[in-house]
Scaffold this motif. Structure first.
Motif, PDB file in Angstrom:
ATOM      1  N   THR A  88       0.816  -1.216   0.000  1.00 35.98           N
ATOM      2  CA  THR A  88       0.000   0.000   0.000  1.00 35.98           C
ATOM      3  C   THR A  88       0.847   1.262   0.000  1.00 35.98           C
ATOM      4  N   ALA A  89       1.909   1.290   0.788  1.00 34.64           N
ATOM      5  CA  ALA A  89       2.727   2.497   0.898  1.00 34.64           C
ATOM      6  C   ALA A  89       3.285   2.926  -0.457  1.00 34.64           C
ATOM      7  N   ALA A  90       3.542   1.976  -1.332  1.00 37.34           N
ATOM      8  CA  ALA A  90       4.107   2.295  -2.647  1.00 37.34           C
ATOM      9  C   ALA A  90       3.074   2.900  -3.593  1.00 37.34           C
ATOM     10  N   ARG A  91       1.806   2.875  -3.233  1.00 34.80           N
ATOM     11  CA  ARG A  91       0.742   3.346  -4.123  1.00 34.80           C
ATOM     12  C   ARG A  91       0.354   4.805  -3.875  1.00 34.80           C
ATOM     13  N   TYR A  92       0.910   5.410  -2.847  1.00 38.09           N
ATOM     14  CA  TYR A  92       0.537   6.782  -2.484  1.00 38.09           C
ATOM     15  C   TYR A  92       1.708   7.722  -2.620  1.00 38.09           C
ATOM     16  N   PRO A  93       1.372   8.995  -2.962  1.00 35.64           N
ATOM     17  CA  PRO A  93       0.068   9.615  -3.164  1.00 35.64           C
ATOM     18  C   PRO A  93      -0.628   9.072  -4.414  1.00 35.64           C
ATOM     19  N   ARG A  94      -1.954   9.085  -4.390  1.00 32.28           N
ATOM     20  CA  ARG A  94      -2.727   8.653  -5.553  1.00 32.28           C
ATOM     21  C   ARG A  94      -4.105   9.299  -5.538  1.00 32.28           C
ATOM     22  N   TYR A  95      -4.650   9.460  -6.738  1.00 26.72           N
ATOM     23  CA  TYR A  95      -5.989  10.035  -6.853  1.00 26.72           C
ATOM     24  C   TYR A  95      -7.025   9.003  -6.419  1.00 26.72           C
TER      25      TYR A  95
ATOM     26  N   LEU B  28       3.218   0.642   8.022  1.00 29.79           N
ATOM     27  CA  LEU B  28       2.818   0.404   6.632  1.00 29.79           C
ATOM     28  C   LEU B  28       4.036   0.347   5.716  1.00 29.79           C
ATOM     29  N   GLU B  29       5.065   1.117   6.057  1.00 30.15           N
ATOM     30  CA  GLU B  29       6.296   1.094   5.259  1.00 30.15           C
ATOM     31  C   GLU B  29       6.974  -0.268   5.320  1.00 30.15           C
ATOM     32  N   THR B  30       6.833  -0.989   6.428  1.00 28.42           N
ATOM     33  CA  THR B  30       7.454  -2.315   6.510  1.00 28.42           C
ATOM     34  C   THR B  30       6.825  -3.293   5.530  1.00 28.42           C
ATOM     35  N   LEU B  31       5.636  -2.959   5.031  1.00 25.43           N
ATOM     36  CA  LEU B  31       4.934  -3.821   4.077  1.00 25.43           C
ATOM     37  C   LEU B  31       5.038  -3.308   2.645  1.00 25.43           C
ATOM     38  N   ARG B  32       5.789  -2.224   2.448  1.00 30.21           N
ATOM     39  CA  ARG B  32       5.857  -1.570   1.139  1.00 30.21           C
ATOM     40  C   ARG B  32       6.296  -2.520   0.029  1.00 30.21           C
ATOM     41  N   ALA B  33       7.348  -3.273   0.283  1.00 30.82           N
ATOM     42  CA  ALA B  33       7.946  -4.085  -0.775  1.00 30.82           C
ATOM     43  C   ALA B  33       7.212  -5.395  -1.026  1.00 30.82           C
ATOM     44  N   LEU B  34       6.260  -5.736  -0.188  1.00 34.93           N
ATOM     45  CA  LEU B  34       5.525  -6.988  -0.387  1.00 34.93           C
ATOM     46  C   LEU B  34       4.538  -6.831  -1.538  1.00 34.93           C
TER      47      LEU B  34
END
Length: 267
Positions: A68-75, A116-122
């Motif tokens: 999830t962290a990799a998807r933001y910012p997003r519309y 949430l950053e700990t899950l970024r790369a998953l």
């Protein structure tokens, strides 16, 4: 020649707010796991972040936080603008937890974002099959009694083992779970908790319809959601843009008074 004027400043010892430091992921997960106990001034019901994001946000079928962290910012269409991850977390606080938003530069938010950053790369889990059936409330009443009441209580108020699913201690009308298709899909793939994936799509749709026919807290400003007039078909309330566009309005659902305002501007 006059002597130079010397100005002496006396600095007091007034307390200063602590300067936020880098986020602590372990503390962030603790906050998400015990939101009301940890942040009572920001909690509006008895739910925790992990009440819906199961297995600490890692269960693929339960709105996983992985990636999830990799998807933001997003519309996002609901607010109609590009959201930061902090704002997205606060939307959950205000809607799903029926609570008061956190300062987005505060330590608590930094800690939750750190987790949430700990899950970024998953990798993001593949989407589960969505249940888009129209539920029948009368059948859902029977289904709830047989499948759900043993954990969530006959009155939906929750028990030690499971959270409230309607009433003052449950999510507000503005939460994603208050949408028929969203809730039915969640139920289909995750409930009963000890027998996941045993409900049929029809059973899940009916139980969702029953749960959503019962009172829950209001969400101030919900009519301004989806400002471009493009709400999903299962949104639980009328929006100004959809009304202006002449789209059909959903059935009015029973609401109860809000316990806390979503943010300081509503106090």
């Amino acid at each position: 020649m006059a002597a130079p004027l010397v100005v002496v400043f006396i600095v007091g010892c007034a307390e200063r707010a602590p300067v936020p430091h880098a986020g602590n992921a372990e503390r962030g997960l603790a906050l998400m796991s015990a939101f009301r106990d940890s942040l009572p001034e920001h909690s509006g019901n008895a739910l925790r972040c992990v009440s819906c994001h199961l297995d600490n946000g890692t269960r693929p079928s339960a709105m996983s936080w992985q990636g999830t962290a990799a998807r933001y910012p997003r519309y996002r269409a609901r607010p109609g603008y590009e959201e930061t991850l902090a704002r997205r977390v606060n939307e959950c606080v205000a809607r799903s937890l029926a609570g008061r938003m956190l300062p987005e530069d505060g330590q608590e938010m930094r800690d939750m974002l750190a987790y949430l950053e700990t899950l970024r790369a998953l990798p993001r889990p593949a989407p589960v099959d969505s249940v888009k059936l129209v539920g029948v409330v009368a059948r859902g009443d029977v289904g709830y009694a047989g499948q759900c009441a043993r954990c969530h209580g006959a009155n939906g108020a929750g028990m030690t083992v499971a959270p409230a699913v309607w009433g003052a201690d449950s999510y507000s009308i503005g939460a994603g779970m208050a949408r028929q298709h969203t809730l039915a899909t969640f139920l289909r793939h995750n409930m009963p908790y000890d027998r996941a994936d045993t409900l049929t799509a029809r059973e899940a749709a009916d139980i969702a319809a029953y749960i959503l026919s019962l009172p829950r807290q209001d969400h101030p400003g919900k009519a301004r959601d989806w400002p471009k007039g493009d709400p999903p078909p299962d949104v639980a309330y009328a929006t100004e843009a959809a009304l202006k566009a002449g789209k059909p309005m959903p059935t009015v659902r029973p609401l109860i008074d809000r316990r806390v305002s979503p943010d300081s501007s509503h106090r």
